[in-house]
Design an enzyme around this catalytic site. Sequence first.
Site, PDB file in Angstrom:
ATOM      1  N   ASN A   9      -6.645  -0.761  22.717  1.00 53.43           N
ATOM      2  CA  ASN A   9      -6.279  -1.105  21.344  1.00 53.43           C
ATOM      3  C   ASN A   9      -4.764  -1.255  21.299  1.00 53.43           C
ATOM      4  O   ASN A   9      -4.037  -0.264  21.313  1.00 53.43           O
ATOM      5  CB  ASN A   9      -6.762   0.009  20.402  1.00 53.43           C
ATOM      6  CG  ASN A   9      -6.308  -0.212  18.974  1.00 53.43           C
ATOM      7  OD1 ASN A   9      -5.770  -1.275  18.636  1.00 53.43           O
ATOM      8  ND2 ASN A   9      -6.513   0.781  18.132  1.00 53.43           N
ATOM      9  N   LYS A  11      -2.971  -2.194  18.927  1.00 54.19           N
ATOM     10  CA  LYS A  11      -2.412  -1.919  17.592  1.00 54.19           C
ATOM     11  C   LYS A  11      -1.426  -3.028  17.223  1.00 54.19           C
ATOM     12  O   LYS A  11      -1.664  -4.180  17.551  1.00 54.19           O
ATOM     13  CB  LYS A  11      -1.808  -0.501  17.556  1.00 54.19           C
ATOM     14  CG  LYS A  11      -2.830   0.544  18.029  1.00 54.19           C
ATOM     15  CD  LYS A  11      -2.430   1.963  17.767  1.00 54.19           C
ATOM     16  CE  LYS A  11      -3.546   2.901  18.250  1.00 54.19           C
ATOM     17  NZ  LYS A  11      -3.265   4.314  18.021  1.00 54.19           N
ATOM     18  N   HIS A  96     -11.131   2.400  12.216  1.00 55.65           N
ATOM     19  CA  HIS A  96     -10.114   3.140  12.971  1.00 55.65           C
ATOM     20  C   HIS A  96      -9.361   4.063  12.009  1.00 55.65           C
ATOM     21  O   HIS A  96      -9.120   3.705  10.861  1.00 55.65           O
ATOM     22  CB  HIS A  96      -9.147   2.173  13.653  1.00 55.65           C
ATOM     23  CG  HIS A  96      -8.246   2.866  14.632  1.00 55.65           C
ATOM     24  ND1 HIS A  96      -7.137   3.570  14.218  1.00 55.65           N
ATOM     25  CD2 HIS A  96      -8.313   3.001  15.972  1.00 55.65           C
ATOM     26  CE1 HIS A  96      -6.557   4.110  15.283  1.00 55.65           C
ATOM     27  NE2 HIS A  96      -7.248   3.774  16.353  1.00 55.65           N
ATOM     28  N   GLU A  98      -6.369   4.777  11.663  1.00 52.10           N
ATOM     29  CA  GLU A  98      -5.152   4.194  11.066  1.00 52.10           C
ATOM     30  C   GLU A  98      -5.507   3.244   9.932  1.00 52.10           C
ATOM     31  O   GLU A  98      -4.750   3.096   8.982  1.00 52.10           O
ATOM     32  CB  GLU A  98      -4.321   3.505  12.161  1.00 52.10           C
ATOM     33  CG  GLU A  98      -3.645   4.552  13.041  1.00 52.10           C
ATOM     34  CD  GLU A  98      -3.380   4.117  14.468  1.00 52.10           C
ATOM     35  OE1 GLU A  98      -3.418   2.900  14.743  1.00 52.10           O
ATOM     36  OE2 GLU A  98      -3.137   5.006  15.310  1.00 52.10           O
ATOM     37  N   GLU A 168     -12.530   9.551  17.945  1.00 57.86           N
ATOM     38  CA  GLU A 168     -11.071   9.637  18.077  1.00 57.86           C
ATOM     39  C   GLU A 168     -10.550  10.732  17.146  1.00 57.86           C
ATOM     40  O   GLU A 168     -10.289  10.462  15.964  1.00 57.86           O
ATOM     41  CB  GLU A 168     -10.418   8.304  17.705  1.00 57.86           C
ATOM     42  CG  GLU A 168     -10.793   7.161  18.620  1.00 57.86           C
ATOM     43  CD  GLU A 168      -9.709   6.083  18.628  1.00 57.86           C
ATOM     44  OE1 GLU A 168      -9.237   5.765  19.730  1.00 57.86           O
ATOM     45  OE2 GLU A 168      -9.329   5.595  17.552  1.00 57.86           O
ATOM     46  N   GLY A 174      -1.916   9.292  19.591  1.00 56.94           N
ATOM     47  CA  GLY A 174      -0.480   9.050  19.661  1.00 56.94           C
ATOM     48  C   GLY A 174       0.350  10.321  19.717  1.00 56.94           C
ATOM     49  O   GLY A 174       1.569  10.278  19.575  1.00 56.94           O
ATOM     50  N   SER A 214      -4.820   9.800  23.119  1.00 62.14           N
ATOM     51  CA  SER A 214      -3.922  10.155  24.222  1.00 62.14           C
ATOM     52  C   SER A 214      -4.607  10.133  25.595  1.00 62.14           C
ATOM     53  O   SER A 214      -4.337  10.995  26.439  1.00 62.14           O
ATOM     54  CB  SER A 214      -3.253  11.514  23.964  1.00 62.14           C
ATOM     55  OG  SER A 214      -2.470  11.464  22.787  1.00 62.14           O
TER      56      SER A 214
HETATM   57  P1  13P Z   1      -3.386   6.710  21.764  1.00 59.43           P
HETATM   58  O1  13P Z   1      -4.070   6.428  23.056  1.00 59.43           O
HETATM   59  O2  13P Z   1      -2.012   6.081  21.672  1.00 59.43           O
HETATM   60  O3  13P Z   1      -3.408   8.152  21.409  1.00 59.43           O
HETATM   61  O4  13P Z   1      -4.231   5.946  20.620  1.00 59.43           O
HETATM   62  C1  13P Z   1      -5.595   6.122  20.559  1.00 59.43           C
HETATM   63  C2  13P Z   1      -6.167   5.140  19.608  1.00 59.43           C
HETATM   64  O5  13P Z   1      -5.957   5.214  18.410  1.00 59.43           O
HETATM   65  C3  13P Z   1      -6.986   4.056  20.163  1.00 59.43           C
HETATM   66  O6  13P Z   1      -7.658   3.368  19.163  1.00 59.43           O
END
Ligand code: 13P
Length: 255
Positions: A9, A11, A96, A98, A168, A174, A214
């Site tokens: 992803n 982002k 997601h 976010e 997740e 992150g 992560s």
């Molecule tokens: P990270 O791997 O940066 O923690 O992000 C995970 C994520 O949100 C994947 O969709």
Amino acid sequence: MRPLLIAGNWKMHFGRAEGLALVDALLAEAASVPAERELLVLPPFTLLAPLAERLRGTRLRLGAQDLHWEAKGAYTGGVSGPMLRDAGCDYVLVGHSERRLHFGDRGEALARKLRAALNSGLRPIYCLGESLAEREEGRTGQVLAGQFDEGLAGLEAAAMRGVTLAYEPVWAIGTGRTATPETAQQAHAGLRARLAAAFGETIARETRILYGGSVKAENAAALLQGPDLDGALVGGASLSAEAFLGIARAPRGAA
Ligand code: 13P
């Protein structure tokens, strides 16, 4: 029996040159990833068309990070499922954390997005996960169950065949703080039990549940030991070919 899916992803990162360079680097080394594993990149909307062009005929699949619930209409800024199919997508993320946090995606809208994806011939990856406060209050199971029902309740078992889940935990995204393999496995097993109760044993056995939060080359093998972990949804580490391939190559069952 459930082939691993390793998904990146991206982002809100990368323009055209960087995106193309990254997929070229992935394709150059893709043969080093076990052939039965599925590889997927989820770039921003603006890169879908040029990347689809580059990925045609390769083993790298393409997906988007969100979609609108309607196929077309007066929805300024929206991108629909049929548009994503037309741009070359096979997959799309739905829900997601976010999107839930920053864009207000929740409830009925998520269920509609999920159905819109399926109706467009896309494979939705439905994301769920608890916040740190929810975990500390001992409400993880209840939160996951609520999110599960929010997106999936009422779906027919046949439609569920097209859905992938992604656990997740918000506190691991992150942050560099990964769930332990035991914590992740426990959440995944709970989701699989819920799949069985809602859709039957066959669907529960066939549905892939990815872990995200992560994930790095260094922890991927340990995480993927969990019998109910069927791949990874990778954020930060998917922005580097070396890091992403390190995860994709991680041996299963070896910590
Ligand atoms: P990270 O791997 O940066 O923690 O992000 C995970 C994520 O949100 C994947 O969709």
